[in-house]
Scaffold this active site. Structure first.
Site, short mmCIF file in Angstrom:
data_model
loop_
_atom_site.label_atom_id
_atom_site.label_comp_id
_atom_site.label_asym_id
_atom_site.label_seq_id
_atom_site.Cartn_x
_atom_site.Cartn_y
_atom_site.Cartn_z
N THR A 64 -80.41 26.95 -36.24
CA THR A 64 -81.72 27.57 -36.29
C THR A 64 -81.80 28.42 -37.53
O THR A 64 -80.87 28.56 -38.28
CB THR A 64 -81.97 28.43 -35.05
OG1 THR A 64 -83.29 28.94 -35.11
CG2 THR A 64 -81.00 29.58 -34.95
N LYS A 93 -82.57 23.84 -50.65
CA LYS A 93 -81.11 23.74 -50.57
C LYS A 93 -80.70 22.89 -49.37
O LYS A 93 -81.41 22.83 -48.37
CB LYS A 93 -80.47 25.14 -50.49
CG LYS A 93 -80.86 25.94 -49.28
CD LYS A 93 -80.23 27.34 -49.32
CE LYS A 93 -80.58 28.15 -48.09
NZ LYS A 93 -80.09 27.59 -46.83
N LYS A 99 -81.62 31.94 -44.41
CA LYS A 99 -81.69 30.63 -43.79
C LYS A 99 -80.27 30.11 -43.54
O LYS A 99 -79.37 30.34 -44.34
CB LYS A 99 -82.44 29.64 -44.68
CG LYS A 99 -83.86 30.10 -45.04
CD LYS A 99 -84.81 30.03 -43.86
CE LYS A 99 -86.20 30.49 -44.25
NZ LYS A 99 -86.36 31.95 -44.23
N ASP A 100 -80.11 29.39 -42.46
CA ASP A 100 -78.79 28.91 -42.07
C ASP A 100 -78.28 27.81 -42.99
O ASP A 100 -79.02 27.21 -43.76
CB ASP A 100 -78.81 28.39 -40.63
CG ASP A 100 -78.65 29.51 -39.62
OD1 ASP A 100 -78.36 30.64 -40.04
OD2 ASP A 100 -78.82 29.25 -38.43
N LYS A 101 -77.00 27.54 -42.83
CA LYS A 101 -76.34 26.56 -43.70
C LYS A 101 -76.69 25.12 -43.33
O LYS A 101 -77.14 24.35 -44.17
CB LYS A 101 -74.82 26.77 -43.64
CG LYS A 101 -74.05 25.72 -44.43
CD LYS A 101 -72.54 25.94 -44.37
CE LYS A 101 -71.81 24.85 -45.13
NZ LYS A 101 -70.35 25.03 -45.11
#
Length: 649
Positions: A47, A252, A281-283
């Protein structure tokens, strides 16, 4: 309200950051990677979460040697326990461990593969003006001031790698030299101008001059204004009519925001703190968000598109302001759930319920860590002022999935209680354990508070925010069990930023979507019904006083906050598609569109079916919890691996 039974679900094996990289696991992973070439076997569901607004925008500067160590150590330890990943994860948390127990919908759940590829999870930031960020333009804006010239393309190639290395060392004060001399091979004014421009553009804080030495021309680079110049790019040669900040859209893949900014700052040779953004923001996703950077030209940023993998920068503009954490309106998600088993009717019911009712706004499992020591336990010990327990919880051996060198470090700590000896077992020092051990070495075992303070502020506050989230999840489950999906007298609603109780005569004016509940703190009020007492009882059981949430260390004093208990996503759309090849993408990304890649033609009667969902969520809500409501499944890694031990073999 009844607790709905959860269905099993077929998922990819999550790759926790705390995995033990034992030999059996490495072999399994290689087999899986061969059989699913092109897939990302990352964590099954991810998420986007925003940092709490009261935390600083802290970025750990790049430390290249440690970064390389970390890369080399990834998956290299073969001395781990040979038990299977599923066995190791039996020590982890389930949703019920952190208070996530209820559903709001009545439909029957179904199974599916979540995040089979990281490209199945795409996030677009929604700015404070309500506009969704998209990468759709690589062009560089042209300035009104004709006298100002951005660096030419030659600027980026005129310096040799050796020159760049020497200049970087000079810029960062890594050697005793006070200047660097670069010989001008082709002695023309144009060539000298390009070299001057290259040094000044690529190495903020350095100035240049031309000198004759032994009949040869040299460009001499030197420091302009001491160490402060590095963090504050030069002011001259920046047009007054141009905004000081270059805003751009960052696209990304499989990289988190902090890592991305560290990489950008490294390539630009600037400090990471000149970048700003509205949310992290998450990976394990494709994400698109706005970034601002102080006095770096769009042309320099655009050049990075030729150098960097998994990043693209575009939609450049100059503005007079940076970005601030928490300014965004939310995030728009595009999620693919593959190989779904639900009937068309079940899917329609689930998605209609998500659109009309929403989901319980629980804090997701990411908030509580992946090992046998949950982050909320450390947060509770901090609030209790029990610093020996804080140290013990962070450093003691723990069952479950961890890298081998961490296991050895913990074993050494348990055996000797010697921070120097334990630190020697830890080749990667930037982890929390390494930072705490360094703190203990510096301040001594009798000053744990100062030793703990070496850990970056965001990481320290993460623990107490995790405890608040743990309390909130448990209380919301009790609230829904006790009173269901309706507003009742004694509930809290917000009027502006102020929380007030719903009175008996006003109850018909509100719905469950208006109700908020507090995160515990010294500046909140609690419901006037049974749940208000439940808060007090839970904190008493944890040896905490709900009426005294101030801590003697100001950073750890909790003011509290309010959070809606039900979130109804906006812009909910869905589509069921058929496919044969699990490796093909099922929608086009912003980059695909820019590069003109067409969407693969999908069969009408493929072997598999996928549910493609789109929805928008406000900040600080968890997409995993929306997906949980649709599938009726436990999102914990522990449950996912237990349900899929056959897949692992």
């Amino acid at each position: 309200m009844e607790t709905v039974e959860m269905n099993s679900v077929s998922l990819k094996r999550p790759r926790s950051e705390d995995d033990v990289a034992n030999a059996d696991e490495i072999k399994r992973q290689k087999i899986l990677e061969k059989s699913q070439a092109g897939n990302d076997s990352g964590q099954s569901i991810e998420t986007v979460t925003e940092q709490p607004e009261d935390t600083k925008n802290e970025i750990i500067p790049n430390e290249e040697s440690e970064e390389q160590e970390e890369e080399e150590l990834e998956g290299s330890d073969e001395d781990g326990d040979p038990e299977s990943f599923a066995d190791m994860m039996k020590h982890g948390l389930t949703e019920s461990d952190v208070g996530i127990t209820k559903f709001v919908s009545s439909h029957k759940g179904f199974s599916g593969i979540l995040k089979e590829r990281y490209s199945d999870f795409v996030v677009h930031e929604i700015g404070k003006d309500g506009r969704v960020s998209h990468l759709d333009d690589f062009s560089v804006p042209v300035d009104d001031e004709v006298n100002f010239e951005d660096p030419s393309e030659e600027t980026f190639t005129v310096l040799s790698d050796e020159d760049k290395q020497r200049l970087e060392e000079l810029q960062l004060f890594k050697n005793k030299e006070t200047s660097v001399a670069i010989e001008v091979i082709e002695d023309t004014k144009e060539k000298r101008t390009v070299i001057h421009q290259a040094v000044k553009s690529l190495f903020p804080g350095l100035e240049t001059k031309t000198e004759d030495r032994d009949g040869k021309k040299y460009i001499i680079a030197y420091h302009a204004a001491g160490k402060k110049a590095l963090a504050n790019p030069r002011k001259h040669s920046w047009p007054k009519s141009r905004g000081s900040y270059c805003h751009f859209v960052l696209y990304k893949e499989n990289k988190d925001t902090m890592d991305a900014i560290n990489v950008l700052s490294k390539f630009l040779r600037v400090k990471p703190n000149i970048f700003s953004y509205m949310g992290t923001k998450d990976k394990r996703a494709i994400t698109v968000q706005e970034i601002a950077v102080l006095r770096i030209t769009a042309q320099r940023l655009a050049h990075l598109n030729k150098c960097l993998m998994n990043f693209k920068l575009g939609n450049f503009s100059y503005k007079n302001h940076p970005l601030k954490l928490g300014e965004l309106q939310g995030n728009h998600f595009t999620v693919v759930l593959r190989n779904i088993t639900g009937t068309d009717d079940q899917i329609e019911q689930a998605m209609h319920s998500l659109r009309e009712i929403g989901f319980i706004n629980y804090y997701g499992m990411q908030r509580f860590g992946t090992t046998a020591v949950p982050t909320y336990q450390i947060g509770r010990a901090i609030l209790q002022n029990n610093w020996n327990e804080v140290m013990d919880l962070i450093l003691k051996p723990r069952p479950g999935a961890e890298k081998g060198y961490l296991v050895k470090c913990r074993e050494e700590w348990a055996k000797t209680k010697d921070p120097a000896a334990a630190l020697k077992k830890l080749p990667v020092k930037r982890c929390v354990e390494g930072q705490l051990l360094r703190g203990l070495l510096k301040f001594g075992m009798k000053n744990i508070i100062s030793a703990f303070g070496i850990i970056p502020r965001n990481n320290r506050l993460m623990y107490i925010h995790s405890y608040q989230s743990y309390v909130w999840n448990n209380m919301v489950s009790k609230r829904i069990e006790e009173y269901g999906l309706r507003a009742v007298p004694g509930d809290l609603i917000l009027k502006g930023a102020t929380a007030v109780h719903i009175e008996e005569g006003d109850v018909d004016n509100y719905t469950i979507h208006d109700v908020v509940m507090p995160l515990p703190g010294f500046d909140v009020i609690y419901p006037k019904h049974k749940i208000g007492e439940a808060y007090k009882e839970m904190l008493v059981a944890d040896n905490l006083d709900i009426n005294n949430m101030r801590h003697k260390i100001r950073d750890y004093s909790l003011s509290g906050a309010y959070r809606k208990i039900i979130i109804r996503p906006q812009n909910v759309n869905w589509e069921v598609v058929a496919y044969d090849d699990p490796k093909i993408p099922l929608f086009t990304t912003d980059l695909d569109k820019l590069e003109g890649k067409p969407l693969p033609v999908l069969p009408t009667d493929g072997k598999f079916r996928a549910l493609k969902m789109e929805f928008s969520l406000p900040p600080s809500t968890y997409a995993t919890m929306a997906i949980r409501e649709v599938l009726k499944m436990d999102t914990s890694i522990k449950n996912q691996t237990q349900l899929n031990t056959t897949w692992l073999r």
